[in-house]
Scaffold this active site. Structure first.
Site, PDB file in Angstrom:
ATOM      1  CB  CYS A  87      -6.552  -3.181 -10.046  1.00 29.10           C
ATOM      2  SG  CYS A  87      -7.902  -2.066  -9.606  1.00 29.10           S
ATOM      3  CG  HIS A 196      -3.375  -2.399  -6.478  1.00 33.05           C
ATOM      4  ND1 HIS A 196      -2.968  -1.780  -7.627  1.00 33.05           N
ATOM      5  CD2 HIS A 196      -4.727  -2.240  -6.427  1.00 33.05           C
ATOM      6  CE1 HIS A 196      -4.014  -1.247  -8.253  1.00 33.05           C
ATOM      7  NE2 HIS A 196      -5.096  -1.525  -7.540  1.00 33.05           N
ATOM      8  CD  GLU A 198       0.481  -2.741  -7.774  1.00 37.52           C
ATOM      9  OE1 GLU A 198      -0.328  -1.884  -8.180  1.00 37.52           O
ATOM     10  OE2 GLU A 198       0.175  -3.940  -7.593  1.00 37.52           O
TER      11      GLU A 198
END
Length: 235
Positions: A87, A196, A198
């Site tokens: 991002c 994302h 994660e």
């Protein structure tokens, strides 16, 4: 060996701790790094996390890409170290010219947050080797400046050289040209994407799947891929 992956924090970063947790879940040791430092502390790979960074009001990632530590990031990338930009980190990578093109305001002018389906286009990178070509994965997406742009000439080169790492599937959430969600450099060690990974590494906290709510862990393969890449080099 214990693989050590650095996560750089900028003023405004808000997903740095999430990235550290994802690295730990994948089996590596996260190392917190500061944008104002010139010391990478001997890490084996780097993550430029998502969120925001100072100067984003000028152009997302433009000022952060000039941070002191980016000198070391560029040198590390040139030496072949795996580098992942997520991002805001992806925005920094294009602003630092480690990846081609640019990222602008979403075409609908609104912040978007959704669990986004992606198609894996390139599995020959340090961050994608644990996927299979053509695999469809679901990764959370949240951005206001996620529209990928480049000249037609650059887009043709990216396509021709196989540098598209991920493409949006089903829905293009931000107007990115040719549905590009993520890129790799020619060497395959630098990867950037707007979604994302994660946020999709631990059952109970990821996207919904057909099996159960919040059970999606497709993002974990990003980090296990990097661990494998570092381990192969060290062997």
């Amino acid at each position: 060996m214990t693989v050590r992956i650095g996560v750089i924090t900028w003023p405004g970063s808000l997903d740095d701790r999430d990235a550290q947790r994802a690295i730990r879940l994948a089996g590596a040791e996260p190392v917190a790094l500061w944008h104002g430092s010139h010391d990478l502390e001997g890490v084996d790979a780097l993550v430029l996390p998502g969120g925001f960074s100072y100067g984003d009001y000028l152009r997302a990632g433009a000022i952060a890409a000039l941070s002191p530590i980016m000198t070391e990031v560029k040198d590390a990338a040139a030496s072949g170290m795996p580098v992942l930009g997520i991002c805001n980190g992806f925005q920094m990578l294009v602003e630092a010219h480690l990846l081609p093109g640019g990222l602008i305001r979403n075409d609908h002018q609104h912040f978007v947050r959704r669990d986004q389906k992606l198609t894996v286009e390139n599995v020959s990178t340090a961050w994608t080797s644990d996927f299979t070509a053509g695999q469809e994965i679901v990764i959370p997406l949240k951005n206001a400046d996620g529209g990928y742009i480049a000249s037609e000439e650059t887009l043709d080169r990216i396509e021709g050289e196989g540098l598209v790492a991920f493409r949006y599937a089903d829905v293009n959430p931000n107007g990115s040209l040719r549905d590009i969600a993520g890129l790799t450099n020619e060497a395959g060690n630098v990867v950037g994407l707007m979604p994302h990974p994660e946020h999709a590494t631990e059952a109970g906290f990821g996207p919904n799947t057909a099996d159960a709510m919040r059970s999606g862990t497709d993002g974990l393969a990003f980090f296990t891929s990097a661990i494998a890449a570092v381990s192969r080099v060290a062997a």
